[in-house]
Design a protein around this motif. Structure first.
Motif, PDB file in Angstrom:
ATOM      1  N   PHE A  93       0.329   6.041   8.126  1.00 59.41           N
ATOM      2  CA  PHE A  93       1.653   5.669   7.635  1.00 59.41           C
ATOM      3  C   PHE A  93       1.644   5.816   6.123  1.00 59.41           C
ATOM      4  O   PHE A  93       0.624   5.610   5.473  1.00 59.41           O
ATOM      5  CB  PHE A  93       2.003   4.231   8.040  1.00 59.41           C
ATOM      6  CG  PHE A  93       1.975   4.021   9.527  1.00 59.41           C
ATOM      7  CD1 PHE A  93       3.124   4.178  10.278  1.00 59.41           C
ATOM      8  CD2 PHE A  93       0.790   3.712  10.174  1.00 59.41           C
ATOM      9  CE1 PHE A  93       3.092   4.029  11.657  1.00 59.41           C
ATOM     10  CE2 PHE A  93       0.741   3.557  11.555  1.00 59.41           C
ATOM     11  CZ  PHE A  93       1.895   3.716  12.299  1.00 59.41           C
ATOM     12  N   ALA A  94       2.787   6.182   5.551  1.00 53.72           N
ATOM     13  CA  ALA A  94       2.849   6.401   4.103  1.00 53.72           C
ATOM     14  C   ALA A  94       4.242   6.117   3.586  1.00 53.72           C
ATOM     15  O   ALA A  94       5.236   6.268   4.305  1.00 53.72           O
ATOM     16  CB  ALA A  94       2.450   7.838   3.773  1.00 53.72           C
ATOM     17  N   ALA A 140       5.820   7.203   9.653  1.00 53.86           N
ATOM     18  CA  ALA A 140       4.701   7.536  10.511  1.00 53.86           C
ATOM     19  C   ALA A 140       4.234   8.954  10.207  1.00 53.86           C
ATOM     20  O   ALA A 140       5.045   9.882  10.112  1.00 53.86           O
ATOM     21  CB  ALA A 140       5.110   7.425  11.977  1.00 53.86           C
ATOM     22  N   VAL A 141       2.936   9.108  10.050  1.00 48.61           N
ATOM     23  CA  VAL A 141       2.324  10.407   9.781  1.00 48.61           C
ATOM     24  C   VAL A 141       1.298  10.656  10.878  1.00 48.61           C
ATOM     25  O   VAL A 141       0.304   9.948  10.976  1.00 48.61           O
ATOM     26  CB  VAL A 141       1.643  10.423   8.403  1.00 48.61           C
ATOM     27  CG1 VAL A 141       0.929  11.753   8.180  1.00 48.61           C
ATOM     28  CG2 VAL A 141       2.658  10.167   7.298  1.00 48.61           C
ATOM     29  N   GLU A 155       5.375  -0.189  14.624  1.00 51.12           N
ATOM     30  CA  GLU A 155       6.753  -0.642  14.433  1.00 51.12           C
ATOM     31  C   GLU A 155       6.888  -1.453  13.147  1.00 51.12           C
ATOM     32  O   GLU A 155       7.881  -1.319  12.417  1.00 51.12           O
ATOM     33  CB  GLU A 155       7.180  -1.493  15.634  1.00 51.12           C
ATOM     34  CG  GLU A 155       7.364  -0.698  16.913  1.00 51.12           C
ATOM     35  CD  GLU A 155       7.582  -1.601  18.116  1.00 51.12           C
ATOM     36  OE1 GLU A 155       7.621  -2.848  17.924  1.00 51.12           O
ATOM     37  OE2 GLU A 155       7.707  -1.074  19.238  1.00 51.12           O
ATOM     38  N   LEU A 156       5.896  -2.282  12.858  1.00 52.21           N
ATOM     39  CA  LEU A 156       5.954  -3.116  11.652  1.00 52.21           C
ATOM     40  C   LEU A 156       5.851  -2.275  10.384  1.00 52.21           C
ATOM     41  O   LEU A 156       6.556  -2.532   9.397  1.00 52.21           O
ATOM     42  CB  LEU A 156       4.845  -4.169  11.698  1.00 52.21           C
ATOM     43  CG  LEU A 156       5.003  -5.234  12.783  1.00 52.21           C
ATOM     44  CD1 LEU A 156       3.752  -6.105  12.859  1.00 52.21           C
ATOM     45  CD2 LEU A 156       6.232  -6.098  12.528  1.00 52.21           C
ATOM     46  N   PHE A 157       4.983  -1.277  10.393  1.00 51.84           N
ATOM     47  CA  PHE A 157       4.891  -0.395   9.227  1.00 51.84           C
ATOM     48  C   PHE A 157       6.206   0.347   8.990  1.00 51.84           C
ATOM     49  O   PHE A 157       6.692   0.430   7.860  1.00 51.84           O
ATOM     50  CB  PHE A 157       3.753   0.612   9.413  1.00 51.84           C
ATOM     51  CG  PHE A 157       2.391   0.073   9.082  1.00 51.84           C
ATOM     52  CD1 PHE A 157       2.122  -0.488   7.846  1.00 51.84           C
ATOM     53  CD2 PHE A 157       1.362   0.143  10.011  1.00 51.84           C
ATOM     54  CE1 PHE A 157       0.870  -0.991   7.534  1.00 51.84           C
ATOM     55  CE2 PHE A 157       0.100  -0.346   9.710  1.00 51.84           C
ATOM     56  CZ  PHE A 157      -0.149  -0.921   8.471  1.00 51.84           C
ATOM     57  N   VAL A 158       6.775   0.888  10.047  1.00 50.68           N
ATOM     58  CA  VAL A 158       8.020   1.654   9.912  1.00 50.68           C
ATOM     59  C   VAL A 158       9.170   0.747   9.489  1.00 50.68           C
ATOM     60  O   VAL A 158      10.002   1.107   8.645  1.00 50.68           O
ATOM     61  CB  VAL A 158       8.334   2.389  11.228  1.00 50.68           C
ATOM     62  CG1 VAL A 158       9.729   3.010  11.177  1.00 50.68           C
ATOM     63  CG2 VAL A 158       7.275   3.467  11.493  1.00 50.68           C
ATOM     64  N   ALA A 159       9.221  -0.460  10.049  1.00 50.75           N
ATOM     65  CA  ALA A 159      10.273  -1.405   9.673  1.00 50.75           C
ATOM     66  C   ALA A 159      10.189  -1.782   8.197  1.00 50.75           C
ATOM     67  O   ALA A 159      11.202  -2.127   7.576  1.00 50.75           O
ATOM     68  CB  ALA A 159      10.179  -2.662  10.542  1.00 50.75           C
ATOM     69  N   PRO A 193       0.826  -1.214   0.000  1.00 51.83           N
ATOM     70  CA  PRO A 193       0.000   0.000   0.000  1.00 51.83           C
ATOM     71  C   PRO A 193       0.852   1.253   0.000  1.00 51.83           C
ATOM     72  O   PRO A 193       1.976   1.258   0.510  1.00 51.83           O
ATOM     73  CB  PRO A 193      -0.787  -0.119   1.311  1.00 51.83           C
ATOM     74  CG  PRO A 193       0.105  -0.914   2.210  1.00 51.83           C
ATOM     75  CD  PRO A 193       0.777  -1.919   1.290  1.00 51.83           C
ATOM     76  N   ASP A 194       0.324   2.316  -0.578  1.00 49.77           N
ATOM     77  CA  ASP A 194       1.007   3.601  -0.546  1.00 49.77           C
ATOM     78  C   ASP A 194       0.786   4.300   0.787  1.00 49.77           C
ATOM     79  O   ASP A 194       1.638   5.062   1.250  1.00 49.77           O
ATOM     80  CB  ASP A 194       0.493   4.484  -1.687  1.00 49.77           C
ATOM     81  CG  ASP A 194       0.719   3.827  -3.032  1.00 49.77           C
ATOM     82  OD1 ASP A 194       1.836   3.930  -3.555  1.00 49.77           O
ATOM     83  OD2 ASP A 194      -0.221   3.179  -3.545  1.00 49.77           O
ATOM     84  N   ARG A 195      -0.380   4.039   1.374  1.00 51.00           N
ATOM     85  CA  ARG A 195      -0.733   4.611   2.672  1.00 51.00           C
ATOM     86  C   ARG A 195      -1.462   3.556   3.489  1.00 51.00           C
ATOM     87  O   ARG A 195      -2.062   2.624   2.943  1.00 51.00           O
ATOM     88  CB  ARG A 195      -1.674   5.814   2.531  1.00 51.00           C
ATOM     89  CG  ARG A 195      -1.136   6.989   1.776  1.00 51.00           C
ATOM     90  CD  ARG A 195      -2.168   8.113   1.739  1.00 51.00           C
ATOM     91  NE  ARG A 195      -1.701   9.255   0.977  1.00 51.00           N
ATOM     92  CZ  ARG A 195      -2.401  10.373   0.819  1.00 51.00           C
ATOM     93  NH1 ARG A 195      -3.611  10.484   1.356  1.00 51.00           N
ATOM     94  NH2 ARG A 195      -1.902  11.379   0.114  1.00 51.00           N
ATOM     95  N   ALA A 196      -1.438   3.736   4.795  1.00 46.28           N
ATOM     96  CA  ALA A 196      -2.247   2.909   5.681  1.00 46.28           C
ATOM     97  C   ALA A 196      -2.713   3.772   6.842  1.00 46.28           C
ATOM     98  O   ALA A 196      -1.965   4.615   7.344  1.00 46.28           O
ATOM     99  CB  ALA A 196      -1.454   1.709   6.201  1.00 46.28           C
ATOM    100  N   ALA A 197      -3.959   3.578   7.226  1.00 47.98           N
ATOM    101  CA  ALA A 197      -4.499   4.229   8.412  1.00 47.98           C
ATOM    102  C   ALA A 197      -4.748   3.159   9.462  1.00 47.98           C
ATOM    103  O   ALA A 197      -5.298   2.096   9.150  1.00 47.98           O
ATOM    104  CB  ALA A 197      -5.805   4.954   8.075  1.00 47.98           C
ATOM    105  N   LEU A 198      -4.325   3.419  10.678  1.00 51.75           N
ATOM    106  CA  LEU A 198      -4.450   2.466  11.770  1.00 51.75           C
ATOM    107  C   LEU A 198      -5.313   3.102  12.859  1.00 51.75           C
ATOM    108  O   LEU A 198      -4.807   3.824  13.715  1.00 51.75           O
ATOM    109  CB  LEU A 198      -3.064   2.095  12.306  1.00 51.75           C
ATOM    110  CG  LEU A 198      -3.029   1.119  13.473  1.00 51.75           C
ATOM    111  CD1 LEU A 198      -3.473  -0.273  13.021  1.00 51.75           C
ATOM    112  CD2 LEU A 198      -1.624   1.053  14.064  1.00 51.75           C
ATOM    113  N   PHE A 199      -6.603   2.850  12.811  1.00 56.65           N
ATOM    114  CA  PHE A 199      -7.541   3.489  13.734  1.00 56.65           C
ATOM    115  C   PHE A 199      -7.784   2.619  14.958  1.00 56.65           C
ATOM    116  O   PHE A 199      -7.858   1.390  14.852  1.00 56.65           O
ATOM    117  CB  PHE A 199      -8.880   3.751  13.044  1.00 56.65           C
ATOM    118  CG  PHE A 199      -8.791   4.653  11.849  1.00 56.65           C
ATOM    119  CD1 PHE A 199      -8.351   5.964  11.971  1.00 56.65           C
ATOM    120  CD2 PHE A 199      -9.144   4.205  10.590  1.00 56.65           C
ATOM    121  CE1 PHE A 199      -8.257   6.805  10.867  1.00 56.65           C
ATOM    122  CE2 PHE A 199      -9.075   5.029   9.477  1.00 56.65           C
ATOM    123  CZ  PHE A 199      -8.625   6.334   9.623  1.00 56.65           C
TER     124      PHE A 199
END
Length: 451
Positions: free
Chosen positions: A288-289, A282-283, A273-277, A232-238
């Motif tokens: 996350f993007a 982080a936005v 942490e998984l998205f950043v890794a 994905p280009d972006r993800a939102a984690l609500f």
């Protein structure tokens, strides 16, 4: 989890708003009506940029976790009738604008906008093109339920001009999906991503949720791994907002299966942490993007904004909400449409506006709105951020400094005259922002957990 961290979470996870506006929607009032809204629209300059949000408040299944204004229908007739009313509101708004403004962003949300038939989606785009000046480079996003789709709808979204697909995932664990009435296989989701990219959609966003019933850290890790495999280009984690007093269908969710505040905190931290890794940035506190995505660029360059869709790089001068319950944001303040679809239809088909309530901003509102948005977007508040507000801005920064001095938990600090939310404090930024909310506690609104 250490006792110190558990205690910190317990003390700073009290319910607070998500601050997609300030003042928040519970403080909107009926003193702002259609005449006021018409005046605000007519006051927009011809050069104004406009973002349109169109709300489609229907779903062919009701997800029990959902907090949106929507209703369940298995027939298309109510949707078709609603579109007649939506067209009438489009006509009314465009009449007030009288050619002013240029549309730079269009967002279809719900509910499930992907319920629309291809013919109705094409007709809706034609209506918008006939009533508004749409920028050739307009960004168009649509919230997508993979269960609604077929080749005709894929093609219709492409013809609509879709540039960003926002795909609801929530969680890939079938146990969690069953508990929230949202059965959706990984293969279905992958098929949507592939179909969108095959049709030239340049950006794919995945919406994920933590804090759902039966979720575990191991399950969250599997879901994030699966989501990342879709690039994905972006993800939102609500964070799931359990508000059954507002959304009675949430009573179908077994409360005993909901993770507590400490478990929610751990789930969110692990997912981040998984998205950043995986190379995403982080936005804000829940997005996350990819580094080249415009949202990540906006965050790095100080142009990140926050509105009713969450974090955005949309810099439009005005957000115009169309449809039942839709919220608009103009330079003068906020407006919200009538929520019940029957009442909404009656109002707009009679040739009038659909406004139920709103809020006109005063100088202190603008200062606090700017300060809260800056904290949520950039985790700091510097003198330059408040310079345009003169003495009032300086006084608010003094209050922030006093807050930092009294902060024994290390969530905030003053660094070279800048009020800063520390790394330790970032998961609690909503609670920190709430310290600058002059309206919090003055009404009867109830909110979701801050963590």
């Amino acid at each position: 989890m250490t006792p110190d961290l558990s205690d910190l979470i317990a003390r700073h996870s009290a319910p607070v708003p998500r601050y997609t506006s300030y003042p928040t929607a519970p403080h909107f009032h009926a003193g702002i009506g259609g005449d006021t809204y018409a005046g605000w629209l007519r006051a927009l300059p011809r050069s104004a940029t406009i973002s349109l949000y169109l709300h489609i408040p229907y779903c062919d299944r009701l997800c029990w976790f959902c907090g949106c204004h929507t209703k369940h229908t298995l027939r298309y007739e109510p949707v078709a009738d609603y579109l007649l009313a939506l067209n009438a509101e489009i006509d009314w708004v465009s009449h007030q604008l009288a050619g002013r403004g240029r549309v730079t962003a269009i967002h279809l949300g719900g509910g499930s906008p992907t319920l629309l038939t291809p013919a109705d989606m094409q007709a809706l785009k034609a209506r918008l093109a006939a009533r508004f000046a749409i920028d050739p480079e307009v960004e168009i996003s649509i919230e997508i339920d993979p269960n609604d789709l077929d080749d005709g709808r894929y093609d219709a979204m492409a013809e609509f001009g879709l540039t960003r697909a926002s795909i609801g995932v929530q969680d890939f664990d079938p146990v969690v999906q069953k508990a929230i009435n949202r059965l959706q296989s990984f293969e279905q989701t992958r098929a949507v991503v592939d179909a969108m990219r095959a049709r030239g959609v340049h950006s794919v966003n995945l919406d994920l949720v933590y804090g759902l019933p039966f979720q575990t850290e191991a399950g969250i890790a599997r879901t994030i791994e699966a989501a990342l495999s879709l690039a994905p280009d972006r993800a939102a984690l609500f964070g799931y907002a359990h508000v059954p007093w507002m959304k009675p269908h949430q009573k179908m969710i077994p409360e005993a299966a909901l993770p507590d505040a400490a478990a929610r905190f751990a789930q969110a931290g692990l997912a981040g942490e998984l998205f950043v890794a995986a190379g995403m940035e982080a936005v804000g506190f829940d997005h996350f993007a990819r580094p080249g995505d415009t949202l990540a660029i906006a965050a790095r360059t100080g142009r990140l904004r926050r509105n009713f869709q969450g974090y955005t790089d949309d810099a439009a001068d005005a957000l115009i909400g169309l449809g039942a319950s839709a919220i608009g944001q103009l330079p003068q303040g906020y407006v919200q449409n009538i929520t019940p679809t029957g009442d909404y239809r009656k109002a707009v088909l009679a040739g009038g506006p659909a406004i139920a309530k709103g809020f006109a901003l005063d100088a202190d509102d603008r200062l606090r709105a700017h300060a809260i948005a800056t904290l949520l977007c950039h985790f700091r508040l510097a003198p330059r951020d408040l310079a345009d507000f003169g003495a009032a801005g300086a006084a608010l920064l003094d209050d922030a400094a006093a807050l930092a001095r009294a902060d024994a938990d290390g969530l905030t600090a003053m660094e070279d005259g800048v009020f800063t939310v520390t790394r330790r404090g970032r998961p609690f930024v909503r609670s920190i922002a709430a310290r600058f909310d002059a309206y919090l506690g003055t009404g009867t609104a109830r909110h979701s957990q801050a963590v």
